[in-house]
Write a protein that holds these residues in place. Structure first.
Motif, mmCIF file in Angstrom:
data_model
loop_
_atom_site.group_PDB
_atom_site.id
_atom_site.type_symbol
_atom_site.label_atom_id
_atom_site.label_comp_id
_atom_site.label_asym_id
_atom_site.label_seq_id
_atom_site.Cartn_x
_atom_site.Cartn_y
_atom_site.Cartn_z
ATOM 1 N N SER A 1 0.877 -1.176 0.000
ATOM 2 C CA SER A 1 0.000 0.000 0.000
ATOM 3 C C SER A 1 0.912 1.222 0.000
ATOM 4 O O SER A 1 1.139 1.851 1.044
ATOM 5 C CB SER A 1 -0.912 -0.012 1.230
ATOM 6 N N PRO A 2 1.481 1.559 -1.177
ATOM 7 C CA PRO A 2 2.616 2.487 -1.226
ATOM 8 C C PRO A 2 2.381 3.828 -0.540
ATOM 9 O O PRO A 2 3.234 4.284 0.231
ATOM 10 C CB PRO A 2 2.869 2.652 -2.728
ATOM 11 N N LYS A 3 1.257 4.471 -0.811
ATOM 12 C CA LYS A 3 1.053 5.808 -0.261
ATOM 13 C C LYS A 3 0.845 5.767 1.250
ATOM 14 O O LYS A 3 1.575 6.408 2.021
ATOM 15 C CB LYS A 3 -0.139 6.473 -0.949
ATOM 16 N N PHE A 4 -0.142 5.020 1.696
ATOM 17 C CA PHE A 4 -0.452 4.936 3.119
ATOM 18 C C PHE A 4 0.699 4.294 3.890
ATOM 19 O O PHE A 4 1.089 4.751 4.972
ATOM 20 C CB PHE A 4 -1.739 4.142 3.308
ATOM 21 N N GLY A 5 1.270 3.240 3.324
ATOM 22 C CA GLY A 5 2.375 2.549 3.995
ATOM 23 C C GLY A 5 3.601 3.410 4.123
ATOM 24 O O GLY A 5 4.260 3.426 5.171
ATOM 25 N N TRP A 6 3.933 4.157 3.077
ATOM 26 C CA TRP A 6 5.123 5.005 3.139
ATOM 27 C C TRP A 6 4.937 6.145 4.125
ATOM 28 O O TRP A 6 5.880 6.555 4.802
ATOM 29 C CB TRP A 6 5.463 5.527 1.760
ATOM 30 N N ILE A 7 3.725 6.676 4.200
ATOM 31 C CA ILE A 7 3.457 7.741 5.173
ATOM 32 C C ILE A 7 3.724 7.235 6.585
ATOM 33 O O ILE A 7 4.365 7.924 7.403
ATOM 34 C CB ILE A 7 2.009 8.248 5.035
ATOM 35 N N CYS A 8 3.251 6.031 6.914
ATOM 36 C CA CYS A 8 3.455 5.480 8.259
ATOM 37 C C CYS A 8 4.927 5.171 8.506
ATOM 38 O O CYS A 8 5.427 5.377 9.616
ATOM 39 C CB CYS A 8 2.600 4.224 8.454
ATOM 40 N N ALA A 9 5.627 4.681 7.474
ATOM 41 C CA ALA A 9 7.062 4.430 7.629
ATOM 42 C C ALA A 9 7.809 5.742 7.874
ATOM 43 O O ALA A 9 8.719 5.810 8.720
ATOM 44 C CB ALA A 9 7.608 3.720 6.389
ATOM 45 N N LEU A 10 7.436 6.795 7.139
ATOM 46 C CA LEU A 10 8.050 8.100 7.362
ATOM 47 C C LEU A 10 7.762 8.622 8.765
ATOM 48 O O LEU A 10 8.654 9.164 9.426
ATOM 49 C CB LEU A 10 7.529 9.100 6.329
ATOM 50 N N LEU A 11 6.516 8.460 9.208
ATOM 51 C CA LEU A 11 6.166 8.909 10.558
ATOM 52 C C LEU A 11 7.054 8.244 11.592
ATOM 53 O O LEU A 11 7.545 8.897 12.519
ATOM 54 C CB LEU A 11 4.700 8.601 10.850
ATOM 55 N N PHE A 12 7.260 6.949 11.434
ATOM 56 C CA PHE A 12 8.066 6.230 12.424
ATOM 57 C C PHE A 12 9.498 6.759 12.436
ATOM 58 O O PHE A 12 10.064 7.036 13.513
ATOM 59 C CB PHE A 12 8.056 4.736 12.128
ATOM 60 N N ALA A 13 10.111 6.884 11.259
ATOM 61 C CA ALA A 13 11.506 7.341 11.197
ATOM 62 C C ALA A 13 11.648 8.766 11.706
ATOM 63 O O ALA A 13 12.553 9.086 12.485
ATOM 64 C CB ALA A 13 12.026 7.219 9.765
ATOM 65 N N VAL A 14 10.731 9.654 11.290
ATOM 66 C CA VAL A 14 10.822 11.064 11.685
ATOM 67 C C VAL A 14 10.526 11.231 13.169
ATOM 68 O O VAL A 14 11.206 12.001 13.869
ATOM 69 C CB VAL A 14 9.876 11.918 10.827
ATOM 70 N N PHE A 15 9.529 10.521 13.678
ATOM 71 C CA PHE A 15 9.191 10.645 15.095
ATOM 72 C C PHE A 15 10.319 10.121 15.976
ATOM 73 O O PHE A 15 10.560 10.656 17.063
ATOM 74 C CB PHE A 15 7.891 9.905 15.397
ATOM 75 N N CYS A 16 11.012 9.091 15.509
ATOM 76 C CA CYS A 16 12.178 8.605 16.258
ATOM 77 C C CYS A 16 13.251 9.687 16.310
ATOM 78 O O CYS A 16 13.846 9.937 17.358
ATOM 79 C CB CYS A 16 12.720 7.334 15.613
#
Length: 268
Positions: A108-123
């Motif tokens: 799910s490229p769009k939704f999945g990438w957003i969540c992956a970005l959130l995790f990396a940025v929030f860390c």
């Protein structure tokens, strides 16, 4: 013949080994986290998901000891603190996000990438908040032994919980991006939250249960070796279940401190 006085009085040259050892452990943790991404990308035989997760776990173990080693060897430094934060951002933010994206979220490229970005940025945001307060003299949570939000290594281990369940069962529902993405976003929010969570300093054992605690630690180690994925599922569940207790525990500490600060002085 004795050497000239100017040679005898000269300060010893070179960097002591005790200053290198903790930084070397931090660099090894960084290498381990990046190697996890390499196993997730794979080779001609395809990705090795279990080894990718193991590399993140190894990075977590190294991150847990480098600070202790630095304090024992009196090798703490500002350089080491900055290197540790950089290593944590990559090993526990970027690397798990990429592994989870390659494993599940890419479907799910769009939704999945957003969540992956959130995790990396929030860390990264969590680590930036920690670095900004590293020189602050008033840190009530740190003084009481509590963390603000869940630490980055705990976030990385917790975010990969669906992978552990997939390793155990082999069922594709645990690999669904509609399950993995919300879970990853939830763990990311926990990392940047203001919730008080238990730290090592807040866990104090009574003298009479030291042997029992040692038995429990050995049992956990044996379980991780013989059945790592079910053990990690149990550890993640227990850690999440303890968060309400840590919040209540810190609230009790704050009340005690407030009562002590407003207590009237003793009469002469």
């Amino acid at each position: 013949m004795r050497p000239p006085r100017r040679l005898r009085d000269r300060a010893p040259q070179g960097l002591p080994l005790r200053a290198i050892t903790p930084n070397a452990l931090t660099a090894l943790a960084l290498c381990s986290g990046l190697t996890g991404v390499r196993f997730a990308i794979g080779d001609v035989n395809g990705p090795n998901w279990q080894l990718a997760v193991v590399m993140i776990l190894v990075a977590s173990a190294l991150d847990g000891v480098d600070g202790q080693v630095a304090r024992m060897l009196r090798g703490t430094s500002r350089f080491g603190a900055e290197l540790d934060s950089l290593s944590d951002a990559i090993s526990f933010g970027v690397a798990p996000a990429l592994i989870l994206y390659l494993w599940s979220l890419h479907t799910s490229p769009k939704f999945g990438w957003i969540c992956a970005l959130l995790f990396a940025v929030f860390c990264a945001l969590r680590l930036a908040r920690f670095n900004a307060a590293i020189d602050a003299t008033d840190q009530p949570r740190k003084a009481a032994g509590y963390n603000t939000g869940i630490p980055a290594p705990a976030g990385a281990i917790g975010a990969m919980l669906p992978m552990y369940l997939w390793f155990i069962t082999g069922e594709d529902r645990f690999r669904s991006p509609w399950l993995v993405a919300p879970w990853v976003a939830f763990v990311a929010v926990l990392m940047v939250s203001s919730l008080a969570t238990y730290g090592w300093a807040s866990m104090r054992l009574r003298r009479r249960i030291r042997f029992e605690a040692l038995v429990v630690i050995v049992g956990i180690g044996a379980a991780l070796i013989s059945a790592p994925w079910p053990t990690l599922v149990v550890i993640c569940a227990i850690y999440l279940a303890l968060i309400p207790f840590s919040v209540a525990g810190y609230a009790r500490v704050r009340r005690l401190r407030a009562n002590m600060s407003v207590a009237p002085p003793d009469a002469p």
